[in-house]
Enzyme design. Structure first.
Site, PDB file in Angstrom:
ATOM      1  N   HIS A  58      33.444  38.716  45.676  1.00  0.00           N
ATOM      2  CA  HIS A  58      33.759  37.575  44.819  1.00  0.00           C
ATOM      3  C   HIS A  58      32.893  36.360  45.148  1.00  0.00           C
ATOM      4  O   HIS A  58      32.533  35.590  44.263  1.00  0.00           O
ATOM      5  CB  HIS A  58      35.245  37.216  44.973  1.00  0.00           C
ATOM      6  CG  HIS A  58      35.768  36.314  43.912  1.00  0.00           C
ATOM      7  ND1 HIS A  58      35.984  36.729  42.616  1.00  0.00           N
ATOM      8  CD2 HIS A  58      36.129  35.009  43.947  1.00  0.00           C
ATOM      9  CE1 HIS A  58      36.454  35.731  41.905  1.00  0.00           C
ATOM     10  NE2 HIS A  58      36.547  34.666  42.683  1.00  0.00           N
ATOM     11  N   HIS A 104      40.036  35.298  36.433  1.00  0.00           N
ATOM     12  CA  HIS A 104      41.187  35.218  37.331  1.00  0.00           C
ATOM     13  C   HIS A 104      42.065  36.427  37.041  1.00  0.00           C
ATOM     14  O   HIS A 104      43.258  36.313  36.761  1.00  0.00           O
ATOM     15  CB  HIS A 104      41.944  33.897  37.146  1.00  0.00           C
ATOM     16  CG  HIS A 104      42.114  33.149  38.423  1.00  0.00           C
ATOM     17  ND1 HIS A 104      43.247  32.442  38.744  1.00  0.00           N
ATOM     18  CD2 HIS A 104      41.287  33.004  39.492  1.00  0.00           C
ATOM     19  CE1 HIS A 104      43.110  31.885  39.938  1.00  0.00           C
ATOM     20  NE2 HIS A 104      41.925  32.214  40.400  1.00  0.00           N
ATOM     21  N   ASN A 105      41.442  37.605  37.136  1.00  0.00           N
ATOM     22  CA  ASN A 105      42.092  38.846  36.712  1.00  0.00           C
ATOM     23  C   ASN A 105      43.197  39.297  37.663  1.00  0.00           C
ATOM     24  O   ASN A 105      44.337  39.512  37.251  1.00  0.00           O
ATOM     25  CB  ASN A 105      41.048  39.956  36.586  1.00  0.00           C
ATOM     26  CG  ASN A 105      39.954  39.623  35.598  1.00  0.00           C
ATOM     27  OD1 ASN A 105      40.141  38.801  34.701  1.00  0.00           O
ATOM     28  ND2 ASN A 105      38.799  40.250  35.743  1.00  0.00           N
TER      29      ASN A 105
END
Length: 761
Positions: A58, A104-105
């Site tokens: 990320h 923002h899964n």
């Protein structure tokens, strides 16, 4: 060495190594050995935590960096490209547009309201940290089928979270897209985009420059929410993911409003050396990245960091992703001025450290050095992996499938009604009625048309903004799907009267550890890169979201494209609805027998198979250039691109959203106007009407300009034919002289508008 061990009760460096605690943080054995090499010793608990988040996918893009290098990132208009909080593109007159999209899964999968809300808050901070004032929000959402109660819960709360944050902070949510498919059932996608405006001389960078300059923490106190959020976003969702609910942050849009206004005033004062938001990995990421960009180090005294909870450890403070926080650097002589600005806005502002010249991130806690790490090791030396890729078996099998072999559908009115009732095609009013899309009064075209349009105050200019992507296409052929995602976003911008400028992308894929998933990522990036080069829309930033998998398997590979275009004059703003009876309807582009990945294929035949529609980027470019020229010349009254549902659906949407606008005394929408359409084709009628062939647009012009318009487009190499005229109350379509569709527009509108509310009951 003793001073590097924190006084708090945390595992020692030896215990971390012996118990392989680092593996719990997503650090591999090889990575752990690299970390030991950079430090010249074993890391303590705080240090391994800091490395784990900075080296997560990320934050580091360690699996996707080789892929991202494929993208064109420069151009004559690009002022800031990838690498900063957001990209910035010149729009003339010393003005620029700043925009970015991020995911923002995973947080939204376990805590949908706060996961979506904090996704909105984070992307807003990315924009104002660059010095830009946010003027618009968009989103791109993917869920499983609404027949599933859990999916309904996620959908309802994600939309509420987006609405709650955007409405409270006073930034209009002007557009986006929502799609539903089984592949997203265990792993929804929540991508948020923000657009801002900025003058060239106000552009900021996230750099910690100037040795000895003070470092300030801005915003509410740090809590234990969001710890290891970056690593949580870099692993697959499992049944245990619900237990990681503490990884989801809690947002406060009212505080964010104050932080935003104070930061924008600070930037306008001209005293800022560098500023960055505390997003993924919180204080760790902002401090190390700001130091790295300047080639400097940073020392932080964690005792000075405002803390919401007692007894917080250095590890917790550094990894917390508590919201609405920023980090900035000024020169010593400007400290009082900076503090006064934040005091005036009622925003906490505390000096927590200083810029150093030794290239190290040094953390002090209770008088002890609890971490001492080379900044370059955190930011620049993360290992980059070239993952193996393999063509999936399903892709090979799909090449042999003939998507025109299905039995002919003869009741095409019923087929159209069924496609319009699909939540992928149906009106998203249930969603966007929850958004305040008119706040700030600059929204010229809100949700529901091809692209949203936001006026630029004090000028005749406007921005056309769209998000687009199609996971079905990308699953069937990721390279073609990547091209189509860019082309459709640009086409939507052009249909609204804008010149496409650049894109921001959100690459939502499965695990890069699986060769088939990595192949999908590679090929989709190839398609995006080629389309961006051909359409002159460089990639100025974005987000990679991998490991989107659940117990059901991987999601469809879903690259989402956020596109911004410039409308030179507000007179050029164009919408999709037919305007007036008697106008001529003209179809631009060529229809082929292409049902692979189409809504018709899924709704009527219950499958997603074959290959998606082909796309010729030269034809796409010719269409868009000619259409934009025609719009600017003033003879296009409406324009609507043909995408999900093909020609029949586009005709229905132009009719439903056409005519008179507004709402009647019973609250029902006014509007709707019919059309009489006559088509001639060698294609089977059901294929002709529901094929999703690319590079097609439906326009309307005044009847006496129809021949001139057709000649104009044909001279530009764009196929164009008159297919009928606007008028009446029904959509009537004949193919080769035979009736195909005869439907009352009001009934079509009721089906189209009522589908999602009905499913949500």
């Amino acid at each position: 060495m003793e001073r590097l061990q924190s006084a708090v009760l945390e595992p020692t460096a030896e215990q971390i190594a012996a118990q392989n605690i680092y593996r719990q943080f997503g650090v591999t054995d090889d990575e752990y050995n690299l970390i030991c090499g950079f430090l010249g010793r074993k890391p303590n608990y705080t240090e391994i935590g800091v490395f784990s988040v900075m080296w997560s996918e990320h934050c580091s893009y360690k699996n996707s960096k080789p892929i991202l290098k494929k993208f064109p990132t420069t151009g004559p208009r690009v002022l800031v490209g990838p690498g900063e909080g957001a990209g910035i593109v010149d729009i003339g007159d010393n003005q620029a547009v700043c925009f970015k999209i991020e995911s923002h899964n995973h947080p939204s999968a376990v805590e949908p309201y706060q996961g979506a809300a904090t996704g909105v808050g984070g992307i807003i901070r990315d924009i104002f940290s660059m010095g830009a004032r946010p003027v618009a929000l968009l989103n791109s959402l993917r869920f499983g089928l609404l027949s599933n109660e859990r999916v309904k819960y996620l959908f309802e709360n994600v939309v509420s979270g987006i609405a709650g944050y955007g409405n409270c902070i006073g930034i209009p949510t002007v557009g986006g897209e929502v799609m539903f498919d089984e592949s997203y059932e265990g792993n929804p996608l929540v991508n948020a985009m923000c657009v801002g405006l900025i003058d060239h001389d106000q552009i900021q960078k996230g750099v910690a420059d100037g040795i000895g300059n003070p470092v300030f923490y801005v915003g509410p106190p740090t809590g234990r929410d969001g710890i290891h959020g970056a690593t949580f976003a870099s692993e697959e969702l499992t049944e245990e993911s619900e237990a990681k609910r503490p990884s989801v942050q809690v947002g406060d849009p009212f505080m964010e409003k104050l932080v935003m206004e104070a930061c924008l005033e600070l930037i306008a004062s001209g005293i800022v050396v560098g500023i960055q938001d505390m997003g993924a990995a919180g204080l760790t990421c902002s401090s190390s990245e700001m130091a790295s960009k300047a080639g400097n180090g940073m020392e932080l005294n964690l005792d000075l960091v405002p803390q919401r909870e007692p007894g917080m450890t250095p590890y917790e403070m550094m990894l917390s992703e508590s919201q609405e926080r920023m980090l900035f650097v000024v020169r010593p002589e400007h400290e009082a001025q900076a503090k006064a600005i934040f005091e005036r806005w009622g925003v906490p502002c505390v000096k927590v450290g200083k810029v150093t010249n030794d290239g190290r991130l040094r953390l002090i806690h209770k008088g002890e050095i609890v971490a001492d790490i080379p900044v370059s090791a955190l930011v620049d030396e993360c290992p980059v992996y070239h993952k193996p890729s393999r063509v999936p078996e399903y892709y090979i099998r799909n090449a042999e499938i003939d998507t025109t072999r299905y039995p002919e559908v003869t009741n095409l009115t019923e087929a159209l009604e069924n496609v319009l009732a699909s939540p992928n095609v149906a009106s998203k009013e249930w969603v966007f009625r929850q958004y305040d899309y008119m706040v700030r009064t600059e929204t010229a075209v809100g949700p529901g048309s091809d692209a949203a349009v936001v006026m630029i105050r004090g000028t005749r200019k406007a921005l056309a903004i769209a998000t687009d992507g199609n996971g079905r296409y990308c699953w069937l052929d990721p390279e073609t799907g990547g091209k189509i995602a860019v082309a459709e976003a640009a086409r939507n911008v052009v249909c609204s009267g804008g010149e496409p400028l650049a894109i921001t992308d959100n690459l939502n894929f499965g695990s890069p550890e699986k060769p088939e998933s990595f192949w999908q990522l590679e090929k989709a990036a190839d398609g995006i890169a080629e389309a961006c080069r051909r359409l002159d829309t460089p990639v100025i930033g974005g987000n990679v979201s991998l490991y989107n998998e659940s117990t059901n398997g991987a999601i469809f590979p879903t690259p989402v494209i956020g596109m911004v275009g410039l409308i030179r004059d507000v007179d050029h703003i164009t919408t999709q609805g037919f305007k007036q009876g008697g106008d001529a309807v003209i179809l631009l582009g060529e229809t082929k027998a292409e049902l692979g990945g189409s809504e018709f294929q899924k709704v009527i035949h219950g499958v997603t198979e074959g290959r998606p529609p082909a796309i010729d980027l030269d034809r796409e470019k010719a269409l868009q250039s000619a259409l934009l020229e025609a719009i600017r010349a003033g003879f296009v009254k409406s324009a609507h691109d043909l995408s999900d549902g093909g020609l029949a659906t586009a005709l229905a949407e132009c009719c439903i959203t056409g005519g008179e606008t507004g709402f009647g005394p019973d609250g029902e929408p006014l509007g709707g106007i019919g059309a009489d359409i006559r088509l001639a084709s060698d294609l089977r009628p059901d294929i002709l009407l529901f094929s999703e062939s690319q590079s097609r647009v439906l326009i309307s012009v005044e009847a006496d300009r129809a021949e001139e318009t057709i000649a104009f487009f044909r001279n530009k190499g764009v196929p164009a034919e008159a297919v009928g005229h606007v008028g009446g109350t029904s959509l009537s379509v004949r193919v080769n002289g035979r009736p195909a569709i005869d439907a009352d527009v009001r009934r079509l509108g009721e089906i189209w508008r009522g589908a999602i509310p009905c499913l949500m009951k």
